[in-house]
Design an enzyme around this catalytic site. Structure first.
Site, PDB file in Angstrom:
ATOM      1  N   LYS A  35      30.998   5.368 -46.382  1.00  0.00           N
ATOM      2  CA  LYS A  35      31.008   3.934 -46.660  1.00  0.00           C
ATOM      3  C   LYS A  35      32.394   3.316 -46.522  1.00  0.00           C
ATOM      4  CE  LYS A  35      26.650   3.820 -48.954  1.00  0.00           C
ATOM      5  NZ  LYS A  35      26.247   5.247 -49.056  1.00  0.00           N
TER       6      LYS A  35
HETATM    7  C1  LIG Z   1      25.013   5.745 -48.725  1.00  0.00           C
HETATM    8  C2  LIG Z   1      24.955   7.169 -48.316  1.00  0.00           C
HETATM    9  C3  LIG Z   1      23.956   7.653 -47.456  1.00  0.00           C
HETATM   10  C4  LIG Z   1      22.814   6.801 -46.981  1.00  0.00           C
HETATM   11  O1  LIG Z   1      23.223   5.669 -46.255  1.00  0.00           O
HETATM   12  P1  LIG Z   1      22.139   4.609 -45.731  1.00  0.00           P
HETATM   13  O2  LIG Z   1      22.880   3.326 -45.586  1.00  0.00           O
HETATM   14  O3  LIG Z   1      21.053   4.585 -46.720  1.00  0.00           O
HETATM   15  O4  LIG Z   1      21.692   5.063 -44.420  1.00  0.00           O
HETATM   16  C5  LIG Z   1      24.024   8.966 -47.064  1.00  0.00           C
HETATM   17  N1  LIG Z   1      24.999   9.791 -47.493  1.00  0.00           N
HETATM   18  C6  LIG Z   1      25.971   9.378 -48.322  1.00  0.00           C
HETATM   19  C7  LIG Z   1      27.007  10.345 -48.775  1.00  0.00           C
HETATM   20  C8  LIG Z   1      25.995   8.046 -48.762  1.00  0.00           C
HETATM   21  O5  LIG Z   1      26.979   7.624 -49.572  1.00  0.00           O
END
Ligand SMILES: *Cc1c(COP(=O)(O)O)cnc(C)c1O
Length: 457
Positions: free
Chosen positions: A100
C-alpha cells in the site's frame, strides 16, 4: 470530473466509484521503450494520460521522485526469480512494509500539492484492517493541509501494524481504536461520508482503494514487471492476492492500456467471494472468517463494482441494478456474457489456511525464501491454476514477512528478521483514542480536532 477532483473526493456523490471515461492505451513502441527507463520514469508515462494536465510533468515527476525516495530498494518493486518461469514482485520495500505504500506515498504528495494550490485543507478519514492505516499515517504525517483519522478494530490488527499507526508523534495524525470489527469501522466510515453536511464542512477525503488515484499508481508496477520480463514481445501472467479487488483491478487496467497480460489470477484466502463468483456467476457475501492473511479478510469486495461496469459494456444502469439487488437480496448474478468476459481475462483460486502454511514451508525448503501469508495465498493459487508453462507467472508479494511475525513463526518456528523501523517502533510511546462502535462518537471526535472545519480567525 478531472483526476484531481476525483482524487480529492474518493467516492462519487451517488455512492458509485469513479473510473476513467476511456482507457488510455500505450503503443507497443512506447511500452518497448520502457525497457530503458527506471521505475520513476515509467510511472510518469503510465500516469500522465490519467492526470490529463491537472499536474504538469515537472510537478508529477517531482512528486514521484520524492514518493519513492523513501523506498529501500533502487528498483522500487524488484523481481525475484523463484523457478524457471516463476517470479515474485516484491512490493514491500516502502516504509510500512506492505504494497500500500507504493500508491499512498504518491497520493499524499499529489493531494498535498492540490490542496495547497486551492488554499484548502482536507480531513482524511479511513478504516483499516491493518495495512492501509499504517501506509496512510506514514504518507500523510506532518502535512500541513491534511488531518488524518484512522479507525482500526480493537485487538484485530498485529502489533507491528498498530504501532505504525500509533507511534508517529505528528499532531495531524489521529489513530482511533474502535470497539468492534473491521466491518464496523467501514460502516462508521460510510455513515460519516453519507452525512453530507459533515462531509462538506470537514472536507472529508477517502484514501481506501476505492480512491481511483491509488489504483492508478498501482498500474505502474505491472508495466515495470512486464517490461522487465520481455513485454511487449512476451505475454505475462500475474497472480494477485486480493480481498477488495483493488490490486488486481489495477492489473486489469494495465491490460486495457496495452500490456500483454495472458491471465490475471485472483488469489483469495477462505474469504472467497471472488473465487465463488468466478466459478458460479453469483456474487454473494458470507460471514468473514479471521485468517493469517487479515488484509484479505473481506467479503464485500468494493472494487469489483468497477469490473462490473466493464463486463456490462459500461452500462451504469446495469451496475446500479446489480448493486440494488445486492442491497435488497444479499446477492446478484452475472449474465452469461458478463461471466464469459470475466473468465476471459481472469482465473481464480482460493487457498485454505493449511495450504498457506504448506506454501510458506515448501518455499523455504526449496529456495530459502521466507514469505508471509498474503503472498503465500498468491503463490499457492498461482500453483493451482492451469497455465502455459512458457508464460512467466509473476506473483505479487504484498507484504514483508516481518509485518506478520506471529504467522510466519507459527509455520517456520522462527520469525523473519525485523527491519530497523519495526525494532525502533517497539520502544516508542503509543498514542491512540478508544471510541465505541458509534458514528456519532467518531464524528464528534473528528469535529473537535479537524482543522478543515475551523473558520479562519
Ligand atoms: C491490502 C492488502 C491486500 C489486498 O489488497 P486489495 O486491494 O484487496 O487487492 C493483500 N495483501 C496485503 C499485505 C495487503 O495489505
Amino acid at each position: 470530473m478531472g483526476f484531481e477532483d476525483v482524487m480529492l473526493t474518493g467516492l462519487a456523490a451517488d455512492g458509485g466509484l469513479y473510473v476513467p471515461a476511456t482507457w488510455p492505451t500505450l503503443s507497443r513502441d512506447t511500452i518497448a521503450g520502457f525497457a530503458g527507463l527506471d521505475y520513476q520514469a515509467q510511472a510518469l508515462e503510465v500516469l500522465r494520460p490519467f492526470v490529463g494536465g491537472d499536474f504538469t510533468d515537472a510537478d508529477l515527476s517531482a512528486d514521484i521522485a520524492d514518493a519513492y525516495a523513501s523506498f529501500n530498494h533502487k528498483a522500487i518493486t524488484p523481481l525475484v526469480q523463484l523457478g524457471s518461469n516463476d517470479w515474485l514482485l516484491e512490493l514491500f520495500h516502502g516504509p510500512t512494509l506492505a504494497f500500500k505504500d507504493v500508491a499512498m506515498q504518491l497520493l499524499a504528495r499529489l493531494m498535498d500539492r492540490a490542496l495547497k494550490r486551492r488554499g484548502r485543507r482536507a480531513t482524511i478519514v479511513g478504516a483499516t484492517s491493518g495495512d492501509t492505516g499504517g501506509a496512510a499515517v506514514e504518507a500523510f504525517r506532518g502535512r500541513d493541509a491534511i488531518d488524518v483519522f484512522i479507525m482500526y478494530p480493537a485487538g484485530r490488527v498485529s502489533d507491528v501494524q498498530r504501532r505504525q499507526m500509533t507511534t508517529p508523534p505528528d499532531a495531524n495524525i489521529h489513530a482511533i481504536e474502535i470497539e468492534g470489527t473491521f466491518d464496523d469501522c467501514q460502516n462508521i466510515l460510510k455513515a460519516l461520508f453519507n452525512e453530507h453536511a459533515f462531509r462538506d464542512r470537514y472536507q472529508l477525503a477517502g484514501v481506501n482503494s476505492i480512491n481511483w488515484a491509488r489504483l492508478a499508481a498501482q498500474i505502474v508496477y505491472y508495466f515495470a514487471a512486464g517490461v522487465a520480463l520481455g513485454a511487449p514481445h512476451r505475454r505475462i501472467s500475474f497472480a494477485v492476492p486480493t480481498g477488495n479487488f483493488g490490486d488486481v483491478f489495477a492489473g486489469y487496467a494495465a491490460m486495457r492500456m496495452g500490456l500483454p497480460i495472458e491471465r490475471l489470477v485472483i488469489a483469495t484466502n477462505v474469504n472467497d467471494i471472488l473465487e465463488r463468483t468466478y466459478s458460479t456467476g453469483r456474487y454473494e457475501p458470507r460471514g468473514v472468517q479471521a485468517t493469517t492473511s487479515p488484509s484479505m479478510d473481506i467479503q464485500i469486495s468494493s472494487n469489483f463494482e468497477r469490473l462490473l461496469f466493464e463486463l456490462s459494456g459500461r452500462d451504469a444502469a446495469r451496475v446500479c441494478d446489480l448493486m440494488e439487488s445486492l442491497r435488497a437480496q444479499g446477492s446478484f448474478a452475472l449474465s452469461p456474457a458478463e461471466l464469459e468476459g470475466f473468465r476471459d481475462s481472469f482465473q481464480a483460486a482460493r487457498a485454505s489456511e493449511a495450504q498457506i502454511s504448506a506454501q510458506i514451508q515448501s518455499l523455504v525448503m526449496a529456495t530459502g525464501y521466507v514469505t508471509e501469508p498474503h503472498t503465500a495465498v498468491g503463490l499457492a493459487c498461482a500453483g493451482r491454476v492451469t497455465r502455459d508453462p512458457a508464460v512467466p507467472m509473476v506473483t505479487l508479494a504484498t507484504a514483508h514477512p516481518a509485518k506478520f511475525p506471529a504467522a510466519v513463526a507459527a509455520v517456520l518456528g522462527r520469525e523473519a528478521p525485523a527491519p530497523e523501523s519495526v525494532v525502533r517502533q517497539r520502544d516508542l510511546p503509543e498514542r491512540s483514542s478508544s471510541l465505541p462502535n458509534d458514528p456519532k462518537a467518531v464524528a464528534s471526535f473528528i469535529a473537535g480536532r479537524a482543522r478543515a472545519g475551523v473558520p479562519a480567525a
